[in-house]
Every structure is written in C-alpha cells, then in structure tokens.
Design an enzyme around this catalytic site. Structure first.
Site, PDB file in Angstrom:
ATOM      1  N   ALA A  84       0.799  -1.221   0.000  1.00 41.85           N
ATOM      2  CA  ALA A  84       0.000   0.000   0.000  1.00 41.85           C
ATOM      3  C   ALA A  84       0.834   1.274   0.000  1.00 41.85           C
ATOM      4  CB  ALA A  84      -0.958  -0.001   1.193  1.00 41.85           C
TER       5      ALA A  84
ATOM      6  N   LYS B  19      -1.753 -16.635  -0.118  1.00 44.88           N
ATOM      7  CA  LYS B  19      -0.368 -16.140  -0.048  1.00 44.88           C
ATOM      8  C   LYS B  19      -0.019 -15.689   1.359  1.00 44.88           C
ATOM      9  CE  LYS B  19      -1.409 -11.569   0.093  1.00 44.88           C
ATOM     10  NZ  LYS B  19      -2.118 -10.780  -0.777  1.00 44.88           N
TER      11      LYS B  19
ATOM     12  N   ARG C  77       2.911  -7.194   5.599  1.00 47.47           N
ATOM     13  CA  ARG C  77       2.674  -7.099   7.047  1.00 47.47           C
ATOM     14  C   ARG C  77       2.717  -8.456   7.734  1.00 47.47           C
ATOM     15  NH1 ARG C  77      -1.286  -3.957   4.697  1.00 47.47           N
ATOM     16  NH2 ARG C  77      -2.721  -5.695   4.908  1.00 47.47           N
ATOM     17  N   ASN C  78       2.129  -9.478   7.113  1.00 50.53           N
ATOM     18  CA  ASN C  78       2.109 -10.797   7.746  1.00 50.53           C
ATOM     19  C   ASN C  78       3.519 -11.350   7.920  1.00 50.53           C
ATOM     20  OD1 ASN C  78      -0.689 -11.170   8.169  1.00 50.53           O
ATOM     21  ND2 ASN C  78      -0.948 -11.533   5.991  1.00 50.53           N
TER      22      ASN C  78
END
Length: 158
Positions: free
Chosen positions: A17, A71, A135-136
């Site tokens: 993002a 994913k 982020r993950n």
C-alpha cells in the site's frame, strides 16, 4: 461454487500500500465476470494507469481471490524463516512449495481455476511481494525473533 450467473469481480496483485501511495510502478490482476468483454474492459480501465498501476484482466475470479488469501499463509511462514535466521535458500523453497500448494488447494476446492492465474500478478508476484515485504511476514518475523529471545535461543545465522 459461485454459479454461472453470479457476476462479480476481484482485484489482487503484487502491491504494498505505501508503495502505491508513493506512486511507485506496480501491477494487479483484475478478475471479472460481468457478462460482456466490454463491461470487463471498462472495469479494468477504471483502475489501470499506464505509468504507475498496470492492470491485467482474467476471468478466473475464484483463482484470483484464493491466491490473494492463501499467499498470506506462506508469508507467515517466510516471516518465521526470517525471524529464525534460516536464510534465502529456505525462504525460496517455501515460496516454491507455497505456489504448488496454492495451485493444489484451488484445484481441489474451485472448478475452472486456470493455470495461468498463478503466473499473474495475483499469483507468483503477489506471493513474492508479500513474503518479502508484507505485514504478515513482518509480524511473523518479529514473533519468531521475540520468542527466540524469550527462550534464550539463538537464530540460525551462520
């Protein structure tokens, strides 16, 4: 199963993002079944920008949506790999196996998933982007690193 008369669309891709917000070039995959090629193309044009945001159209709505969700599982795994210090070889192996597992899952649970979908931005490119910068991945890396510190274990850095 969505059924042949369920018209919907989904867009997924190799996008972080803050990079989109900064205007960095990126791409996405738009999957729609709006009934006519004209409607599908008009939808693609809403998002597409030649300079910063390339959008390719496919008809495989189920495959694109599933790739966008699956994913994240492998991104967590890559974060654990990074947090434990296992290195690039281990991470590359996880990405390769992850892509195969994504394909197997989609074939088992969705009719008509197309092989080409996995080579689009929503497939392998999104998998790579998320497993290196998402982020993950960052969350799982931090979790693994802190757990190692908490239990007095060292990472595997060699």
């Amino acid at each position: 199963h969505l059924g042949p008369h369920f018209n919907c669309g989904v867009m997924m891709g190799a996008n972080i993002a803050n990079e989109i917000a900064a205007g960095y070039p990126c791409e996405s995959t738009l999957a729609t079944r709006f009934g006519t090629p004209t409607a599908d193309e008009a939808t693609r044009q809403v998002f597409h920008d030649d300079d910063t945001f390339r959008v390719r159209h496919v008809a495989d709505v189920s495959g694109v949506e599933a790739c966008g969700a699956l994913k994240n599982v492998f991104a967590l795994g890559c974060g654990f790999v990074d947090g434990l210090g296992y290195g690039s070889n281990t991470k590359a192996s996880l990405l390769r196996v992850g892509l195969h597992e994504m394909k197997a899952f989609c074939r088992a649970f969705f009719e008509g998933v197309e092989d080409g979908t996995f080579m689009e931005s929503c497939g392998v490119a999104d998998l790579i982007t998320t497993c290196y910068g998402g982020r993950n991945r960052r969350c799982a890396e931090e979790f693994a690193r802190r757990r190692n510190e908490e239990f007095g274990q060292e990472t595997v850095t060699r």
